[in-house]
Design an enzyme around this catalytic site. Structure first.
Site, PDB file in Angstrom:
ATOM      1  CG  ASP A 164      -5.815  -3.338   2.079  1.00  0.00           C
ATOM      2  OD1 ASP A 164      -6.665  -2.463   2.323  1.00  0.00           O
ATOM      3  OD2 ASP A 164      -6.119  -4.530   1.832  1.00  0.00           O
TER       4      ASP A 164
ATOM      5  CG  ASP B 260      -8.002  -0.653  -2.934  1.00  0.00           C
ATOM      6  OD1 ASP B 260      -8.487  -0.793  -1.797  1.00  0.00           O
ATOM      7  OD2 ASP B 260      -7.949  -1.570  -3.783  1.00  0.00           O
TER       8      ASP B 260
ATOM      9  CE1 TYR C 189      -9.744   1.011  -7.719  1.00  0.00           C
ATOM     10  CE2 TYR C 189     -11.790   0.460  -6.607  1.00  0.00           C
ATOM     11  CZ  TYR C 189     -10.417   0.388  -6.695  1.00  0.00           C
ATOM     12  OH  TYR C 189      -9.713  -0.305  -5.745  1.00  0.00           O
TER      13      TYR C 189
ATOM     14  CG  ASP D 217       7.921   3.096  -8.023  1.00  0.00           C
ATOM     15  OD1 ASP D 217       7.720   4.306  -7.780  1.00  0.00           O
ATOM     16  OD2 ASP D 217       8.617   2.711  -8.988  1.00  0.00           O
TER      17      ASP D 217
ATOM     18  CE  LYS E 205       5.546   3.938 -12.250  1.00  0.00           C
ATOM     19  NZ  LYS E 205       6.730   3.504 -11.468  1.00  0.00           N
TER      20      LYS E 205
HETATM   21  C1  IPM Z   1     -11.974  -0.882  -0.348  1.00  0.00           C
HETATM   22  C2  IPM Z   1     -12.280  -2.092  -1.187  1.00  0.00           C
HETATM   23  C3  IPM Z   1     -13.101  -1.677  -2.391  1.00  0.00           C
HETATM   24  C4  IPM Z   1     -12.243  -0.717  -3.204  1.00  0.00           C
HETATM   25  C5  IPM Z   1     -13.611  -2.823  -3.296  1.00  0.00           C
HETATM   26  C6  IPM Z   1     -14.358  -3.868  -2.516  1.00  0.00           C
HETATM   27  C7  IPM Z   1     -14.475  -2.296  -4.395  1.00  0.00           C
HETATM   28  O1  IPM Z   1     -11.111  -2.754  -1.538  1.00  0.00           O
HETATM   29  O2  IPM Z   1     -12.915  -0.207   0.107  1.00  0.00           O
HETATM   30  O3  IPM Z   1     -10.798  -0.596  -0.119  1.00  0.00           O
HETATM   31  O4  IPM Z   1     -11.335  -1.144  -3.915  1.00  0.00           O
HETATM   32  O5  IPM Z   1     -12.504   0.476  -3.112  1.00  0.00           O
HETATM   33 MN    MN Z   2      -9.369  -2.035  -0.473  1.00  0.00          MN
END
Ligand code: IPM
Ligand code: MN
Ligand code: NAD
Length: 349
Positions: free
Chosen positions: A248, A244, A145, A220, A187
């Site tokens: 999710d 990240d 990032y 993975d 990884k």
């Molecule tokens: C999160 C989001 C952010 C990230 C983006 C919007 C920069 O996906 O906070 O998880 O990847 O950190």
């Molecule tokens: Mn995110």
């Protein structure tokens, strides 16, 4: 409490999409919980529209002065289109990344604790999810990032770098947060940064936290284990990009991405509290956004940023009770909109 008996100062960053809607809900919740001073500022697309940049120096300074910062979400198709037309145009996400970096918030804590009332709201089977109570500790200010990136002709690159001190400090956060064990995800079979990661986490473990069990998983495999045996995890520590993505995925253990809160912390300051989800442009303006990830972030802010542990527990149990009472937003398969969900939680406070 601030010097001179002043009220705790919270900077509110509504951002874009559903951001202002869930921020208004969080404001109602905070008004019911205690007395605070609020300082609301633009970030992301809203700041681009007002000032031409996703994060102004003035807003960053305001966040530095605050006792804690509550951010909803940034980004949306309007600004994606502007970047597609002109690659040098500002991007809303730069505001969030700049804020995390500017405040030194290297650790992002994402607790995944499915509410008992939602065990059947997840696409995963109840018997897999039951007993899940894990924490993703995501490194937040390093890795791909924040590496060098660019384009030359038909080639683009994003560099990933990690230093030993960056890995040591996030590893310490993970070991200190563990109740049963730490699983470090990398990884290392492919990436040099991952080999340094594994080596460093292992050394910190041996030298400082030998009493906490540690294991390593390749990312993975970790993605698969997270949905097949989630209750076996305690703390998962991993680099920025993997954290990240895995978080999710882990959100679905709670029924919806709209449920998952987070705390972004550094060595100093009150921290930044932000739902894991984004600005949900597909439902923005419809009144259907689930405010519970934002409410969970309010609870984390009360506990970790403002030292109000009782108030934090009160918010968390009000959310659980509202869900037990049948509250379901559309993302969880129900009909309750943001306002109805907010009323249900306030009624249980
Ligand atoms: C999160 C989001 C952010 C990230 C983006 C919007 C920069 O996906 O906070 O998880 O990847 O950190
Ligand atoms: Mn995110
Ligand atoms: P998203 O998290 O915004 O949405 C993914 C899906 O989940 C959508 O269908 C959305 O409707 C749903 N969803 C998310 N939050 C919800 C909620 N509270 N209630 C009900 N449904 C919810 O991810 P995306 O669509 O990939 O990204 C949209 C924008 O958000 C992009 O510009 C992205 O960069 C940005 N984003 C920002 C943050 C942040 O500010 N922390 C995090 C992730 C994505």
């Amino acid at each position: 409490m601030r010097p001179g008996g002043a009220l705790p100062l919270i900077v509110m960053l509504p951002g874009d999409g559903i951001g202002p809607e869930i921020t208004a809900a969080a404001r109602e919740l905070l008004d019911a919980v205690g007395d605070f001073d609020f300082d609301e500022r633009p970030i992301g697309g809203a700041s681009i529209d007002a000032h031409g940049s996703a994060l102004t120096d003035e807003v960053l300074e305001a966040c530095r002065r605050a006792d804690a910062v509550l951010l909803a979400a940034v980004g949306g198709p309007k600004w994606d289109a502007a970047v597609a037309a002109d690659p040098t145009a500002p991007r809303p996400e730069q505001g969030l990344l700049g804020l995390r970096k500017g405040l030194g918030l290297f650790a992002n804590l994402r607790p995944v604790r499915p509410s008992p009332a939602l065990l059947d709201a997840s696409p995963l089977k109840r018997d897999r999810i039951e007993g899940t109570d894990l924490l993703v500790v995501r490194e937040l200010t390093g890795g791909i990032y924040f590496g060098e990136s660019g384009r030359e002709g038909d080639t683009a690159h994003d560099d990933c770098a990690y230093s030993v001190p960056e890995i040591e400090r996030i590893a310490r956060v993970a070991f200190r947060s563990a109740r049963a064990k730490v699983t470090s995800v990398d990884k290392a079979n492919v990436l040099e940064t991952s080999r340094l990661w594994r080596e460093t986490v292992t050394r910190v473990h041996v030298e400082e936290f030998a009493d906490v069990p540690l294991d390593h998983l390749l990312v993975d495999n970790a993605a698969m284990q997270l949905v097949s045996r989630p209750a076996d995890f305690d703390v998962i520590v991993t680099e920025n990009l993997f954290g990240d993505i895995l978080s999710d995925e882990a959100a679905m253990l709670t029924g919806s991405l709209g449920m998952l809160p987070s705390a972004s912390i550094g060595d100093t300051g009150g921290g930044l509290y932000e739902p894991v989800h984004g600005s949900a442009p597909d439902i923005a303006g419809t009144g259907r956004a689930n405010p519970l990830a934002m409410f969970g972030s309010v609870a984390l802010m009360l506990r970790h940023g403002l030292g109000m542990a009782d108030a934090a527990a009160g918010v968390e149990s009000a959310v659980d009770r509202a869900l037990e009472g049948g509250l379901l937003t559309p993302d969880l398969g129900g009909e309750a909109g943001t306002e109805e969900a907010t009323r249900a939680v306030l009624a249980n406070l």
